[in-house]
Design a protein around this motif. Sequence first.
Motif, PDB file in Angstrom:
ATOM      1  N   THR A 113      45.388  16.116  89.092  1.00 35.58           N
ATOM      2  CA  THR A 113      46.362  15.105  89.502  1.00 35.58           C
ATOM      3  C   THR A 113      46.000  13.759  88.873  1.00 35.58           C
ATOM      4  O   THR A 113      46.872  12.951  88.569  1.00 35.58           O
ATOM      5  N   HIS A 173      50.825  22.289  95.791  1.00 34.87           N
ATOM      6  CA  HIS A 173      50.452  22.198  97.211  1.00 34.87           C
ATOM      7  C   HIS A 173      50.600  20.775  97.753  1.00 34.87           C
ATOM      8  O   HIS A 173      50.129  20.483  98.841  1.00 34.87           O
ATOM      9  N   GLY A 221      38.719  21.253  89.195  1.00 37.56           N
ATOM     10  CA  GLY A 221      37.708  21.207  90.246  1.00 37.56           C
ATOM     11  C   GLY A 221      37.574  22.544  90.962  1.00 37.56           C
ATOM     12  O   GLY A 221      38.541  23.283  91.121  1.00 37.56           O
TER      13      GLY A 221
END
Length: 221
Positions: free
Chosen positions: A22, A56, A119
Amino acid sequence: MQHCTDPSTRSRPGRVGLMGGTFDPIHYGHLAAAEAVRQGFDLDTVVFIPAALPPHKQASQVTDASHRYIMTILATLSNEFFKVSPIELERRGSSYTIDTVRELRAVYGDETQLFFITGIDAILEICSWRDSGTLLTLCEFIAVTRPGYVTAGLNKLREALGESLFSRIHVFSVPALAISSSELRERVRKGKSIKYLVPEQVEGYILKNRLYLATDKKAEC
Ligand code: NAP
Protein backbone atom coordinates in the motif's frame (compact mmCIF):
# COMPACT_ATOMS: atom_id res chain seq x y z
CA MET A 1 1.85 7.29 -18.03
CA GLN A 2 5.00 5.31 -18.63
CA HIS A 3 4.71 1.62 -17.84
CA CYS A 4 8.14 1.00 -16.35
CA THR A 5 7.97 -2.71 -17.06
CA ASP A 6 9.15 -2.73 -20.67
CA PRO A 7 11.30 -5.84 -21.01
CA SER A 8 12.55 -4.88 -24.51
CA THR A 9 15.91 -3.70 -23.17
CA ARG A 10 16.65 -7.03 -21.51
CA SER A 11 19.16 -9.33 -23.14
CA ARG A 12 18.32 -12.41 -21.04
CA PRO A 13 15.20 -13.83 -19.45
CA GLY A 14 15.92 -12.22 -16.15
CA ARG A 15 14.72 -12.27 -12.60
CA VAL A 16 12.26 -9.55 -11.68
CA GLY A 17 11.02 -8.55 -8.23
CA LEU A 18 7.48 -7.18 -7.93
CA MET A 19 7.30 -5.16 -4.72
CA GLY A 20 3.63 -5.01 -3.77
CA GLY A 21 2.26 -2.85 -1.01
CA THR A 22 0.00 0.00 0.00
CA PHE A 23 3.02 2.24 0.70
CA ASP A 24 1.02 4.58 2.90
CA PRO A 25 3.62 6.04 3.15
CA ILE A 26 6.68 4.32 1.66
CA HIS A 27 9.59 4.32 4.13
CA TYR A 28 13.22 3.28 4.48
CA GLY A 29 12.13 -0.17 5.69
CA HIS A 30 10.50 -0.86 2.31
CA LEU A 31 13.51 0.51 0.42
CA ALA A 32 16.07 -1.42 2.49
CA ALA A 33 13.99 -4.58 2.09
CA ALA A 34 13.76 -4.19 -1.69
CA GLU A 35 17.50 -3.58 -1.99
CA ALA A 36 18.40 -6.51 0.29
CA VAL A 37 16.07 -8.84 -1.64
CA ARG A 38 17.45 -7.58 -4.97
CA GLN A 39 20.95 -8.51 -3.88
CA GLY A 40 20.00 -11.67 -1.97
CA PHE A 41 17.97 -13.11 -4.86
CA ASP A 42 20.14 -11.70 -7.65
CA LEU A 43 17.26 -9.76 -9.20
CA ASP A 44 17.78 -7.59 -12.28
CA THR A 45 15.21 -5.07 -11.18
CA VAL A 46 12.58 -4.43 -8.53
CA VAL A 47 9.28 -2.94 -9.71
CA PHE A 48 7.34 -1.19 -6.97
CA ILE A 49 3.60 -1.65 -7.45
CA PRO A 50 1.47 0.58 -5.19
CA ALA A 51 -1.94 -1.04 -4.71
CA ALA A 52 -4.81 1.19 -5.81
CA LEU A 53 -7.06 -0.50 -3.28
CA PRO A 54 -5.81 -3.59 -1.43
CA PRO A 55 -8.65 -6.18 -1.53
CA HIS A 56 -8.99 -6.36 2.27
CA LYS A 57 -9.23 -2.57 2.75
CA GLN A 58 -11.87 0.07 2.08
CA ALA A 59 -11.14 3.20 0.08
CA SER A 60 -11.68 5.37 3.17
CA GLN A 61 -8.90 3.46 4.96
CA VAL A 62 -6.13 4.37 2.53
CA THR A 63 -4.64 7.65 1.32
CA ASP A 64 -5.45 8.69 -2.24
CA ALA A 65 -3.57 6.39 -4.63
CA SER A 66 -2.04 9.29 -6.57
CA HIS A 67 -0.26 10.56 -3.43
CA ARG A 68 1.08 7.09 -2.64
CA TYR A 69 2.21 6.62 -6.24
CA ILE A 70 4.07 9.95 -6.32
CA MET A 71 5.75 9.26 -2.97
CA THR A 72 6.87 5.86 -4.29
CA ILE A 73 8.41 7.49 -7.36
CA LEU A 74 10.18 10.11 -5.22
CA ALA A 75 11.53 7.44 -2.86
CA THR A 76 12.91 5.18 -5.59
CA LEU A 77 14.45 7.81 -7.90
CA SER A 78 18.00 7.37 -6.64
CA ASN A 79 18.21 3.60 -7.22
CA GLU A 80 18.83 2.61 -10.84
CA PHE A 81 17.47 -0.90 -10.18
CA PHE A 82 14.14 0.35 -8.85
CA LYS A 83 11.11 1.11 -11.01
CA VAL A 84 7.52 2.02 -10.25
CA SER A 85 4.51 0.67 -12.10
CA PRO A 86 1.04 2.26 -12.18
CA ILE A 87 -0.45 -1.09 -13.28
CA GLU A 88 -2.78 -1.38 -10.29
CA LEU A 89 -3.70 2.30 -10.37
CA GLU A 90 -4.78 2.01 -13.99
CA ARG A 91 -7.09 -0.89 -13.23
CA ARG A 92 -10.43 -0.12 -11.64
CA GLY A 93 -11.57 -1.70 -8.40
CA SER A 94 -9.67 -3.87 -5.94
CA SER A 95 -6.03 -4.62 -6.66
CA TYR A 96 -6.00 -8.39 -6.90
CA THR A 97 -2.44 -9.67 -7.13
CA ILE A 98 -3.46 -12.46 -9.52
CA ASP A 99 -4.57 -9.85 -12.10
CA THR A 100 -1.29 -7.96 -11.75
CA VAL A 101 0.91 -11.03 -11.99
CA ARG A 102 -1.03 -12.40 -14.99
CA GLU A 103 -0.62 -9.07 -16.80
CA LEU A 104 3.08 -8.86 -16.01
CA ARG A 105 3.67 -12.52 -16.86
CA ALA A 106 2.30 -11.71 -20.32
CA VAL A 107 4.59 -8.65 -20.58
CA TYR A 108 7.76 -10.39 -19.46
CA GLY A 109 7.11 -13.81 -21.00
CA ASP A 110 7.33 -17.28 -19.50
CA GLU A 111 11.11 -17.31 -19.34
CA THR A 112 11.38 -14.54 -16.78
CA GLN A 113 11.30 -15.54 -13.14
CA LEU A 114 8.92 -13.31 -11.20
CA PHE A 115 9.16 -12.83 -7.42
CA PHE A 116 6.34 -11.06 -5.62
CA ILE A 117 7.80 -9.33 -2.57
CA THR A 118 5.68 -8.12 0.34
CA GLY A 119 5.33 -8.20 4.12
CA ILE A 120 5.04 -11.58 5.82
CA ASP A 121 1.80 -10.58 7.60
CA ALA A 122 0.13 -10.17 4.21
CA ILE A 123 1.55 -13.44 2.83
CA LEU A 124 0.39 -15.43 5.86
CA GLU A 125 -3.13 -14.66 4.62
CA ILE A 126 -2.43 -15.77 1.05
CA CYS A 127 -4.93 -18.64 1.18
CA SER A 128 -7.69 -16.02 1.27
CA TRP A 129 -6.34 -14.21 -1.82
CA ARG A 130 -8.10 -14.66 -5.15
CA ASP A 131 -6.79 -17.74 -7.06
CA SER A 132 -3.91 -18.18 -4.63
CA GLY A 133 -3.03 -21.65 -5.96
CA THR A 134 -2.62 -20.37 -9.51
CA LEU A 135 -0.82 -17.29 -8.24
CA LEU A 136 1.81 -19.42 -6.52
CA THR A 137 2.49 -21.23 -9.76
CA LEU A 138 2.87 -17.98 -11.74
CA CYS A 139 5.46 -16.43 -9.45
CA GLU A 140 7.45 -17.11 -6.30
CA PHE A 141 6.86 -15.09 -3.15
CA ILE A 142 9.35 -13.39 -0.87
CA ALA A 143 7.89 -12.69 2.56
CA VAL A 144 9.97 -9.95 4.17
CA THR A 145 10.07 -9.70 7.92
CA ARG A 146 12.10 -8.17 10.71
CA PRO A 147 14.64 -10.31 12.63
CA GLY A 148 13.13 -12.18 15.57
CA TYR A 149 9.60 -12.09 14.16
CA VAL A 150 7.70 -15.15 15.40
CA THR A 151 6.81 -17.14 12.33
CA ALA A 152 4.49 -19.71 13.92
CA GLY A 153 1.90 -18.84 11.25
CA LEU A 154 4.18 -20.37 8.64
CA ASN A 155 3.52 -23.91 9.91
CA LYS A 156 -0.22 -23.39 9.47
CA LEU A 157 0.40 -22.01 6.00
CA ARG A 158 2.54 -25.04 5.07
CA GLU A 159 -0.30 -27.34 6.15
CA ALA A 160 -2.88 -25.32 4.24
CA LEU A 161 -0.89 -25.06 1.00
CA GLY A 162 0.96 -28.36 0.97
CA GLU A 163 4.72 -28.72 0.58
CA SER A 164 4.93 -28.04 -3.14
CA LEU A 165 3.17 -24.65 -3.16
CA PHE A 166 4.65 -23.70 0.20
CA SER A 167 8.15 -24.16 -1.24
CA ARG A 168 7.38 -21.21 -3.57
CA ILE A 169 7.41 -18.87 -0.54
CA HIS A 170 10.76 -17.62 0.79
CA VAL A 171 11.09 -15.81 4.11
CA PHE A 172 13.66 -13.01 4.17
CA SER A 173 14.64 -11.06 7.26
CA VAL A 174 15.43 -7.31 7.05
CA PRO A 175 16.48 -5.32 10.17
CA ALA A 176 15.18 -1.98 8.82
CA LEU A 177 11.62 -3.35 8.74
CA ALA A 178 11.22 -2.23 12.36
CA ILE A 179 9.80 0.93 10.72
CA SER A 180 6.08 0.68 9.86
CA SER A 181 3.75 2.89 7.85
CA SER A 182 1.14 2.94 10.62
CA GLU A 183 3.72 4.24 13.11
CA LEU A 184 4.78 6.93 10.64
CA ARG A 185 1.18 8.08 10.12
CA GLU A 186 0.76 8.25 13.88
CA ARG A 187 3.97 10.28 14.26
CA VAL A 188 2.82 12.83 11.67
CA ARG A 189 -0.60 13.10 13.31
CA LYS A 190 1.03 13.79 16.68
CA GLY A 191 3.40 16.35 15.16
CA LYS A 192 6.48 14.16 15.72
CA SER A 193 9.39 14.09 13.29
CA ILE A 194 9.67 11.40 10.62
CA LYS A 195 13.10 12.60 9.54
CA TYR A 196 15.51 9.75 8.67
CA LEU A 197 12.62 7.25 8.64
CA VAL A 198 11.50 8.22 5.11
CA PRO A 199 13.50 9.80 2.26
CA GLU A 200 13.70 13.59 2.53
CA GLN A 201 11.57 14.09 -0.60
CA VAL A 202 8.83 11.89 0.86
CA GLU A 203 8.93 13.80 4.13
CA GLY A 204 8.62 17.08 2.19
CA TYR A 205 5.74 15.72 0.10
CA ILE A 206 3.83 14.58 3.21
CA LEU A 207 4.25 17.95 4.92
CA LYS A 208 3.45 20.00 1.80
CA ASN A 209 0.26 18.04 1.11
CA ARG A 210 -0.71 17.86 4.78
CA LEU A 211 -1.10 14.08 4.67
CA TYR A 212 -1.82 12.01 7.78
CA LEU A 213 -2.91 14.93 9.94
CA ALA A 214 -6.46 13.67 10.53
CA THR A 215 -7.22 10.79 12.90
CA ASP A 216 -5.96 7.56 11.37
CA LYS A 217 -9.09 5.65 10.38
CA LYS A 218 -6.88 2.68 9.48
CA ALA A 219 -5.79 2.27 13.09
CA GLU A 220 -9.41 2.29 14.29
CA CYS A 221 -10.60 -0.54 12.03
P1 NAP B 1 -0.86 -4.62 4.82
O1 NAP B 1 -1.93 -5.47 5.38
O2 NAP B 1 -1.05 -3.13 4.80
O3 NAP B 1 0.52 -4.90 5.51
C1 NAP B 1 0.78 -6.06 6.27
C2 NAP B 1 2.20 -5.94 6.83
O4 NAP B 1 3.14 -6.11 5.76
C3 NAP B 1 2.50 -4.59 7.47
O5 NAP B 1 3.39 -4.80 8.54
C4 NAP B 1 3.19 -3.83 6.33
O6 NAP B 1 4.07 -2.83 6.82
C5 NAP B 1 3.96 -4.95 5.66
N1 NAP B 1 4.20 -4.67 4.24
C6 NAP B 1 3.28 -4.43 3.27
N2 NAP B 1 3.88 -4.32 2.07
C7 NAP B 1 5.21 -4.47 2.31
C8 NAP B 1 6.35 -4.46 1.47
N3 NAP B 1 6.24 -4.32 0.14
N4 NAP B 1 7.56 -4.64 2.04
C9 NAP B 1 7.68 -4.81 3.38
N5 NAP B 1 6.64 -4.86 4.23
C10 NAP B 1 5.42 -4.67 3.69
O7 NAP B 1 -0.52 -5.15 3.35
P2 NAP B 1 -0.98 -4.51 2.01
O8 NAP B 1 0.02 -3.42 1.71
O9 NAP B 1 -2.42 -4.18 2.05
O10 NAP B 1 -0.81 -5.74 1.00
C11 NAP B 1 0.47 -6.16 0.63
C12 NAP B 1 0.41 -6.65 -0.82
O11 NAP B 1 -0.37 -7.84 -0.89
C13 NAP B 1 -0.24 -5.65 -1.77
O12 NAP B 1 0.42 -5.70 -3.00
C14 NAP B 1 -1.68 -6.18 -1.88
O13 NAP B 1 -2.32 -5.81 -3.10
C15 NAP B 1 -1.42 -7.68 -1.83
N6 NAP B 1 -2.62 -8.37 -1.39
C16 NAP B 1 -3.36 -9.03 -2.33
C17 NAP B 1 -4.53 -9.66 -1.99
C18 NAP B 1 -5.32 -10.38 -3.05
O14 NAP B 1 -4.87 -10.45 -4.17
N7 NAP B 1 -6.48 -10.89 -2.74
C19 NAP B 1 -4.96 -9.63 -0.65
C20 NAP B 1 -4.19 -8.95 0.29
C21 NAP B 1 -3.02 -8.31 -0.10
P3 NAP B 1 3.90 -1.33 6.28
O15 NAP B 1 2.51 -0.93 6.72
O16 NAP B 1 5.00 -0.60 6.95
O17 NAP B 1 4.01 -1.41 4.79
